[in-house]
Scaffold this motif. Structure first.
Motif, PDB file in Angstrom:
ATOM      1  N   ILE A   1       0.785  -1.210   0.000  1.00 48.74           N
ATOM      2  CA  ILE A   1       0.000   0.000   0.000  1.00 48.74           C
ATOM      3  C   ILE A   1       0.827   1.274   0.000  1.00 48.74           C
ATOM      4  O   ILE A   1       0.421   2.279  -0.519  1.00 48.74           O
ATOM      5  CB  ILE A   1      -0.983  -0.031   1.187  1.00 48.74           C
ATOM      6  CG1 ILE A   1      -2.134   0.905   0.926  1.00 48.74           C
ATOM      7  CG2 ILE A   1      -0.306   0.269   2.509  1.00 48.74           C
ATOM      8  CD1 ILE A   1      -3.052   0.387  -0.127  1.00 48.74           C
ATOM      9  N   SER A   2       2.008   1.216   0.555  1.00 47.90           N
ATOM     10  CA  SER A   2       2.729   2.465   0.653  1.00 47.90           C
ATOM     11  C   SER A   2       3.713   2.662  -0.493  1.00 47.90           C
ATOM     12  O   SER A   2       4.546   3.531  -0.455  1.00 47.90           O
ATOM     13  CB  SER A   2       3.454   2.525   1.983  1.00 47.90           C
ATOM     14  OG  SER A   2       4.485   1.583   1.972  1.00 47.90           O
TER      15      SER A   2
ATOM     16  N   SER B   1       5.126   3.558  -4.197  1.00 49.29           N
ATOM     17  CA  SER B   1       4.830   4.418  -5.321  1.00 49.29           C
ATOM     18  C   SER B   1       5.290   3.718  -6.581  1.00 49.29           C
ATOM     19  O   SER B   1       5.922   2.675  -6.529  1.00 49.29           O
ATOM     20  CB  SER B   1       5.525   5.752  -5.156  1.00 49.29           C
ATOM     21  OG  SER B   1       6.838   5.637  -5.622  1.00 49.29           O
ATOM     22  N   GLN B   2       4.923   4.313  -7.708  1.00 51.66           N
ATOM     23  CA  GLN B   2       5.281   3.746  -9.000  1.00 51.66           C
ATOM     24  C   GLN B   2       6.730   3.303  -9.028  1.00 51.66           C
ATOM     25  O   GLN B   2       7.061   2.211  -9.450  1.00 51.66           O
ATOM     26  CB  GLN B   2       5.114   4.819 -10.064  1.00 51.66           C
ATOM     27  CG  GLN B   2       3.953   4.579 -10.957  1.00 51.66           C
ATOM     28  CD  GLN B   2       3.914   5.655 -12.019  1.00 51.66           C
ATOM     29  OE1 GLN B   2       4.928   6.099 -12.515  1.00 51.66           O
ATOM     30  NE2 GLN B   2       2.725   6.090 -12.352  1.00 51.66           N
ATOM     31  N   ASN B   3       7.579   4.156  -8.583  1.00 49.07           N
ATOM     32  CA  ASN B   3       8.999   3.881  -8.675  1.00 49.07           C
ATOM     33  C   ASN B   3       9.409   2.681  -7.873  1.00 49.07           C
ATOM     34  O   ASN B   3      10.258   1.914  -8.292  1.00 49.07           O
ATOM     35  CB  ASN B   3       9.792   5.083  -8.181  1.00 49.07           C
ATOM     36  CG  ASN B   3      10.170   5.956  -9.338  1.00 49.07           C
ATOM     37  OD1 ASN B   3       9.720   5.704 -10.453  1.00 49.07           O
ATOM     38  ND2 ASN B   3      10.971   6.944  -9.086  1.00 49.07           N
ATOM     39  N   ASP B   4       8.787   2.553  -6.735  1.00 43.93           N
ATOM     40  CA  ASP B   4       9.144   1.412  -5.911  1.00 43.93           C
ATOM     41  C   ASP B   4       8.748   0.134  -6.599  1.00 43.93           C
ATOM     42  O   ASP B   4       9.441  -0.853  -6.551  1.00 43.93           O
ATOM     43  CB  ASP B   4       8.464   1.516  -4.548  1.00 43.93           C
ATOM     44  CG  ASP B   4       8.851   2.802  -3.864  1.00 43.93           C
ATOM     45  OD1 ASP B   4      10.051   3.053  -3.735  1.00 43.93           O
ATOM     46  OD2 ASP B   4       7.946   3.554  -3.489  1.00 43.93           O
TER      47      ASP B   4
ATOM     48  N   GLU C   1      14.255   0.128   2.047  1.00 37.36           N
ATOM     49  CA  GLU C   1      13.877   1.303   2.814  1.00 37.36           C
ATOM     50  C   GLU C   1      13.010   2.269   2.035  1.00 37.36           C
ATOM     51  O   GLU C   1      12.429   3.185   2.581  1.00 37.36           O
ATOM     52  CB  GLU C   1      15.137   2.037   3.276  1.00 37.36           C
ATOM     53  CG  GLU C   1      15.810   1.348   4.446  1.00 37.36           C
ATOM     54  CD  GLU C   1      17.214   1.860   4.628  1.00 37.36           C
ATOM     55  OE1 GLU C   1      17.504   2.965   4.147  1.00 37.36           O
ATOM     56  OE2 GLU C   1      18.015   1.146   5.236  1.00 37.36           O
ATOM     57  N   ARG C   2      12.990   2.059   0.735  1.00 33.78           N
ATOM     58  CA  ARG C   2      12.248   3.027  -0.069  1.00 33.78           C
ATOM     59  C   ARG C   2      10.761   2.886   0.146  1.00 33.78           C
ATOM     60  O   ARG C   2      10.083   2.091  -0.463  1.00 33.78           O
ATOM     61  CB  ARG C   2      12.548   2.817  -1.549  1.00 33.78           C
ATOM     62  CG  ARG C   2      13.843   3.419  -1.956  1.00 33.78           C
ATOM     63  CD  ARG C   2      13.946   3.404  -3.443  1.00 33.78           C
ATOM     64  NE  ARG C   2      13.195   4.492  -4.042  1.00 33.78           N
ATOM     65  CZ  ARG C   2      13.100   4.613  -5.351  1.00 33.78           C
ATOM     66  NH1 ARG C   2      13.633   3.762  -6.150  1.00 33.78           N
ATOM     67  NH2 ARG C   2      12.426   5.627  -5.845  1.00 33.78           N
ATOM     68  N   ARG C   3      10.293   3.664   0.999  1.00 34.84           N
ATOM     69  CA  ARG C   3       8.862   3.694   1.179  1.00 34.84           C
ATOM     70  C   ARG C   3       8.400   5.099   0.870  1.00 34.84           C
ATOM     71  O   ARG C   3       9.133   6.057   1.039  1.00 34.84           O
ATOM     72  CB  ARG C   3       8.476   3.327   2.603  1.00 34.84           C
ATOM     73  CG  ARG C   3       8.502   1.845   2.859  1.00 34.84           C
ATOM     74  CD  ARG C   3       8.332   1.541   4.316  1.00 34.84           C
ATOM     75  NE  ARG C   3       9.395   2.132   5.106  1.00 34.84           N
ATOM     76  CZ  ARG C   3       9.191   3.083   5.975  1.00 34.84           C
ATOM     77  NH1 ARG C   3       7.997   3.559   6.163  1.00 34.84           N
ATOM     78  NH2 ARG C   3      10.194   3.581   6.669  1.00 34.84           N
ATOM     79  N   SER C   4       7.192   5.190   0.408  1.00 33.72           N
ATOM     80  CA  SER C   4       6.759   6.509  -0.011  1.00 33.72           C
ATOM     81  C   SER C   4       6.310   7.324   1.183  1.00 33.72           C
ATOM     82  O   SER C   4       6.108   8.505   1.106  1.00 33.72           O
ATOM     83  CB  SER C   4       5.634   6.390  -1.011  1.00 33.72           C
ATOM     84  OG  SER C   4       4.609   5.647  -0.436  1.00 33.72           O
ATOM     85  N   GLN C   5       6.139   6.665   2.278  1.00 34.30           N
ATOM     86  CA  GLN C   5       5.720   7.427   3.435  1.00 34.30           C
ATOM     87  C   GLN C   5       6.831   7.337   4.454  1.00 34.30           C
ATOM     88  O   GLN C   5       7.538   6.360   4.528  1.00 34.30           O
ATOM     89  CB  GLN C   5       4.491   6.790   4.059  1.00 34.30           C
ATOM     90  CG  GLN C   5       3.365   6.704   3.100  1.00 34.30           C
ATOM     91  CD  GLN C   5       2.194   6.057   3.751  1.00 34.30           C
ATOM     92  OE1 GLN C   5       2.327   5.081   4.466  1.00 34.30           O
ATOM     93  NE2 GLN C   5       1.044   6.609   3.528  1.00 34.30           N
ATOM     94  N   SER C   6       6.978   8.333   5.202  1.00 28.96           N
ATOM     95  CA  SER C   6       7.953   8.216   6.254  1.00 28.96           C
ATOM     96  C   SER C   6       7.575   9.084   7.418  1.00 28.96           C
ATOM     97  O   SER C   6       6.947  10.121   7.276  1.00 28.96           O
ATOM     98  CB  SER C   6       9.329   8.592   5.732  1.00 28.96           C
ATOM     99  OG  SER C   6       9.473   9.978   5.735  1.00 28.96           O
TER     100      SER C   6
ATOM    101  N   ASP D   1       1.325   9.644 -10.144  1.00 28.15           N
ATOM    102  CA  ASP D   1       1.815   8.838  -9.038  1.00 28.15           C
ATOM    103  C   ASP D   1       1.667   9.699  -7.784  1.00 28.15           C
ATOM    104  O   ASP D   1       1.373  10.895  -7.873  1.00 28.15           O
ATOM    105  CB  ASP D   1       3.296   8.503  -9.283  1.00 28.15           C
ATOM    106  CG  ASP D   1       3.773   7.354  -8.400  1.00 28.15           C
ATOM    107  OD1 ASP D   1       2.957   6.780  -7.671  1.00 28.15           O
ATOM    108  OD2 ASP D   1       4.973   7.046  -8.443  1.00 28.15           O
TER     109      ASP D   1
ATOM    110  N   ARG E   1       3.191  10.123  -3.478  1.00 25.74           N
ATOM    111  CA  ARG E   1       3.888   9.679  -2.286  1.00 25.74           C
ATOM    112  C   ARG E   1       3.185  10.282  -1.086  1.00 25.74           C
ATOM    113  O   ARG E   1       2.422  11.234  -1.246  1.00 25.74           O
ATOM    114  CB  ARG E   1       5.346  10.139  -2.312  1.00 25.74           C
ATOM    115  CG  ARG E   1       6.138   9.455  -3.368  1.00 25.74           C
ATOM    116  CD  ARG E   1       7.591   9.846  -3.355  1.00 25.74           C
ATOM    117  NE  ARG E   1       8.313   8.813  -4.083  1.00 25.74           N
ATOM    118  CZ  ARG E   1       8.874   7.771  -3.498  1.00 25.74           C
ATOM    119  NH1 ARG E   1       8.897   7.653  -2.191  1.00 25.74           N
ATOM    120  NH2 ARG E   1       9.467   6.842  -4.214  1.00 25.74           N
ATOM    121  N   GLU E   2       3.475   9.729   0.076  1.00 27.74           N
ATOM    122  CA  GLU E   2       2.827  10.260   1.273  1.00 27.74           C
ATOM    123  C   GLU E   2       3.852  10.543   2.345  1.00 27.74           C
ATOM    124  O   GLU E   2       4.906   9.907   2.387  1.00 27.74           O
ATOM    125  CB  GLU E   2       1.825   9.239   1.814  1.00 27.74           C
ATOM    126  CG  GLU E   2       0.638   9.003   0.905  1.00 27.74           C
ATOM    127  CD  GLU E   2      -0.094   7.737   1.288  1.00 27.74           C
ATOM    128  OE1 GLU E   2      -0.961   7.814   2.168  1.00 27.74           O
ATOM    129  OE2 GLU E   2       0.216   6.673   0.729  1.00 27.74           O
TER     130      GLU E   2
END
Ligand SMILES: Nc1nc2c(ncn2[C@@H]2O[C@H](COP(=O)(O)OP(=O)(O)OP(=O)(O)O)[C@@H](O)[C@H]2O)c(=O)[nH]1
Ligand SMILES: [Mg+2]
Ligand SMILES: [Zn+2]
Ligand SMILES: [Zn+2]
Lengths: 619, 218
Positions: free
Chosen positions: A196-197, A199-202, A223-228, B45, B47-48
């Motif tokens: 769920i977290s 992004s396209q790139n991930d 570690e690449r998560r779109s949320q942090s 796209d 991000r959050e």
């Protein structure tokens, strides 16, 4: 302006990518809707507390918010310039040294910003014609789903022939691939729940790992998560602000009691068993649609011997999502009435495991023959992906009188292994009729379609909770935050018992979590109008539950068809997740316990579950 | 991170020519990392990130603190996705308009992006920050700071020179945008409340041109 916008211009892979983003966005929206719902409930509660604010006789003498009496000289209160009510000094919130509002006005303003309503108001000024709240993402998803439905339905259904021409084959394989992408859509929704977290790139990073140098640093990728949370500024000065909850004088328990009361208003799930006849009001659907239900099955199996063969062909028309069974003829049937050498045969088919009348198709009865020719095509509207779980049961019967029927033999074809893309399997073949397979009881298994959900137990991550508690809560919500939440997304249902003309439903789902103390938390999805295969994608949140409680709780889900005015809502089917060993008849899903444990043992992970819906109502 | 434990959901959107560094910038902001690879964005796209926002009191004194959930939309700069990306403009509350300091062309296109915003964003004058990215590549610079500032001033929007590679001004730019949005939000509410009630219900036009006036309504 955006009306014509759709995803058609994208290449298939691109569309897939964009759809995944849109589904991820949908989850963000769901969570937000839930947050807003709670906010609104709190505001409502706050308003109830100040009930006297409407009764004018007290207006000048007591605080409109807390009803404390006000003096004439001392402590005389002041008029709120938001609502013009007189309030005491305690019922004010200072926005700055020059401006204050009463608690209610403050809460209203607070709501407006916290729900994002300010934005919608602003936008409505510029685009008054457009839906105020609907996002482009939601719109696109909706139109994509609609479009993909339309494009699989051809203007006229192709006739059922044995043609194996190249064009047909092409057409089928093409529509197949389209269909696949619709399937993938469903799949990608499920996968997205897990990622769920991302992004396209991930996502791409995952893929490129296989081939490129991108994966040189595995840790980095992980570690690449779109949320942090990294930016959450822990050390800073935070002045306590009045949250809605703080404004509501009273404890959290109070609030919870309110929640319970509120939820109780939701209709109870009836517990009386419902008769089978509910599903029998059928309409004609390509062939005879029996008014009788499963009980006709109790007919005569005491046939002495089964002889003969049946000739039929099966094919799947991808364009229309239709399974077509063409029954051509039988030969060498045994006599239904051996002594009188009488035989009035007809063929009947079920798409197992569904043994309800919905799944039943019959040919006409041929008189006085053991070599009947039928030439009838019986059809099912069914998703291709569904066929995998189905068996086609083709039985031949002798029709003696209205009451009496004699079993002449059957063939059961598992569709999972059927190659619908291969033309050779679409042509007619003769099949040997066999005696009844399995026990007759098997036939009575109830199958009212399937319900797809995904569920997640959310347990607060320790570190984050601590930060927030210290900073924001001042201990007020400690009790609630010690608990977890059970999130359940009701994705959709398939093969529901449709009976209305036009074959659609106005369906909704009720969820009921029964805690060990028999306290029930109820949830209800919105009604999806005119969908035979509804996709609610609705999030149920069962709040304030501890894992240990859940281990002894059970979750009931029931699908209903909303009634047009007056009549009662129609029950369509139910499923249960429970920690107990299956007991009783309908509870017989051995997976139930297993799934429940899976959810509880893997907190913060989405678990996909497909329930078989049962029609029994008793628990 | 998918729980609803936050006070505001704020949606920002990054736009600008392909290759100016939108995706890389957002990645730096959310994850504080730099990705030297160019993988062009397909359509859209997001991000959050969750942050705590401190509003300031009237005299700069510490004000309230809020949990903000940021949804940072990333759009494809490529022309062929234009119809899709511009459609998403209407759902964003604020914009990161980006060009590449090493590409004169991307700077010239800022004007076009501005008019796209005017047409598609939720209001005529939404909150925007202008970002000249890749400030670290000083030897390849094609746009000088003066030029960029003049343009930003012309539109009345803040300008930052950023670098996703070094992190320069990345947080600062997003925080500035968030700040603008939070202020606008409060003004919207104060204004409507005062005009709804005290002034007998006729809600005046909201133009953000005179922010000071709205600060103290009584
Ligand atoms: N040196 C340097 N390179 C950067 C910087 N920002 C981005 N880049 C590089 O520029 C290239 C393009 O960046 P992206 O972020 O993918 O560009 P984009 O704007 O998202 O492009 P589209 O998705 O096609 O619209 C990548 O190779 C980045 O590593 C920066 O600040 N400094
Ligand atoms: Mg990009
Ligand atoms: Zn009071
Ligand atoms: Zn008031």
């Amino acid at each position: 302006m955006t009306c014509e916008l759709n995803l058609n211009f994208l290449k298939e892979l691109e569309r897939e990518t964009v759809l995944q983003v849109l589904y991820r966005d949908q989850m963000v929206r769901k969570v937000d809707e839930e947050r807003i719902r709670k906010l609104k409930m709190q505001l409502q509660q706050l308003q109830w507390k100040g009930t006297n604010s409407v009764s004018h006789e007290y207006q000048e003498r007591s605080c409109a918010r807390c009803q404390k009496s006000l003096g004439l000289v001392m402590n005389r209160g002041a008029v709120c310039n938001g609502c013009s009510h007189r309030v005491c000094s305690e019922c004010r919130v200072c926005l700055n040294p020059y401006l204050w509002k009463c608690t209610i006005c403050y809460a209203h303003g607070d709501m407006k910003v916290k729900t994002g309503e300010w934005f919608f108001e602003e936008r409505a000024k510029k685009f008054p014609a457009e839906d105020r709240h609907e996002t482009v993402g939601a719109k696109l998803l909706k139109s994509y789903q609609k479009l993909s439905k339309i494009s699989v339905v051809p203007p006229t259904p192709p006739p059922f022939t044995e043609t194996t021409g190249r064009n047909t084959a092409m057409e089928i394989s093409q529509s197949k691939s389209f269909h696949k992408s619709v399937e993938n859509l469903f799949l990608s929704l499920a996968t997205n729940m897990k990622k769920i977290s991302k992004s396209q790139n991930d996502m791409r990073a995952d893929k490129s790992l296989l081939t490129t140098d991108y994966g040189q640093d595995m840790e980095r990728r992980k570690e690449r998560r779109s949320q942090s949370d990294t930016a959450i500024d822990a050390a800073n000065r935070i002045k306590n602000i009045p949250t809605l909850q703080q404004l509501i004088s009273g404890t959290w328990d109070d609030n919870e009691a309110f929640t319970k009361r509120y939820c109780k208003q939701a209709e109870d799930i009836p517990t009386s068993p419902m008769s089978d006849t509910v599903f029998c009001g059928g309409k004609k659907h390509g062939s005879l649609y029996s008014i009788n239900s499963t009980c006709t099955e109790a007919g005569n199996f005491d046939t002495t011997n089964v002889t003969g063969e049946i000739e039929f062909a099966i094919r799947y028309v991808f364009k229309t999502c239709t399974l077509e069974v063409c029954i051509k003829a039988c030969k060498n049937l045994t006599y239904g009435e051996e002594k009188e050498k009488k035989c009035n045969p007809y063929a009947k088919i079920y798409l197992l495991p569904d043994k309800s009348s919905r799944s039943k198709r019959k040919t006409a009865v041929r008189k006085n023959t053991v070599d009947p020719a039928f030439h009838e095509t019986l059809k099912y509207k069914i998703e291709y992906s569904q066929l995998e779980t189905r068996q086609l049961q083709i039985s031949v019967w002798h029709s003696e009188t209205l009451k009496r029927r004699v079993f002449l033999g059957e063939v059961v074809v598992p569709l999972s292994s059927w190659n619908f893309e291969d033309n050779s399997t679409q042509s007619f073949s003769w099949y040997q009729l066999k005696v009844k397979s399995g026990k007759p009881e098997d036939n009575l298994v109830q199958y009212n379609g399937e319900l797809l959900v995904c569920a997640k137990l959310i347990l607060p991550s320790q570190s984050k909770k601590c930060q927030y508690e210290e900073q924001m809560r001042g201990g007020r919500e400690d009790q609630a935050s010690a608990d977890g939440q059970l999130h359940l997304v009701v994705l959709g249902a398939k093969n529901l018992p449709v009976m209305r003309c036009g074959g659609t439903l106005n369906s909704f789902v009720k969820g009921c979590l029964t805690l060990p103390d028999q306290h029930k938390i109820r949830q209800k999805s919105p009604v999806l109008k005119k969908e035979a295969c509804p996709q609610w994608k609705h999030l149920f949140v069962f709040d304030g539950v501890t894992p240990s409680q859940l281990r002894q709780s059970c979750l009931d889900l029931a699908v209903w068809d909303q009634a047009s005015f007056g009549s009662n809502d129609r029950f369509l089917g139910r499923a249960r997740l429970s920690p107990k060993e299956p007991s009783g008849t309908w509870d017989s899903d051995p997976q139930s316990k297993c799934q429940w444990q899976k959810i509880l043992s893997s907190p913060n992970t989405w678990i996909d579950i497909t329930f078989t819906l049962h029609s029994d109502m008793d628990t | 991170m998918t729980d609803g434990d936050y006070d505001y959901l704020i949606k920002l959107l990054a736009l600008g020519d392909s290759g100016v560094g939108k995706t890389t910038f957002l990645y730096r902001y959310t994850d504080n990392k730099f990705n030297p690879k160019f993988i062009t964005t397909v359509g859209i796209d997001f991000r959050e990130k969750r942050v705590i926002y401190h509003s300031r009191g009237p005299n700069g004194s510490p004000g309230k603190a809020f949990k903000v959930h940021l949804q940072l939309w990333d759009t494809a700069g490529q022309e062929r996705f234009r119809s899709l990306t511009t459609a998403f403009f209407r759902d964003a509350m604020g914009f990161l308009l980006m060009f590449d300091l090493t590409s004169q062309q991307s700077f010239l296109n800022v004007r076009n992006w501005m008019s796209q915003l005017q047409a598609n964003a939720y209001c005529e004058n939404p909150d925007i920050v202008l970002l000249g990215n890749k400030a670290d590549l000083s030897d390849q610079r094609e746009v000088n700071e003066r030029q960029a500032r003049d343009l930003a001033d012309k539109y009345g929007i803040p300008y930052f020179e950023t670098s996703a590679a070094t992190g320069q001004n990345v947080d600062k730019a997003v925080e500035m945008l968030l700040d603008l949005i939070m202020k606008r939000m409060e003004q919207c509410v104060d204004k409507t409340q005062v005009s709804d009630t005290a002034n007998g219900g006729s809600s005046g036009k909201l133009d953000s041109a005179k922010p000071e006036e709205k600060k103290c309504a009584c």
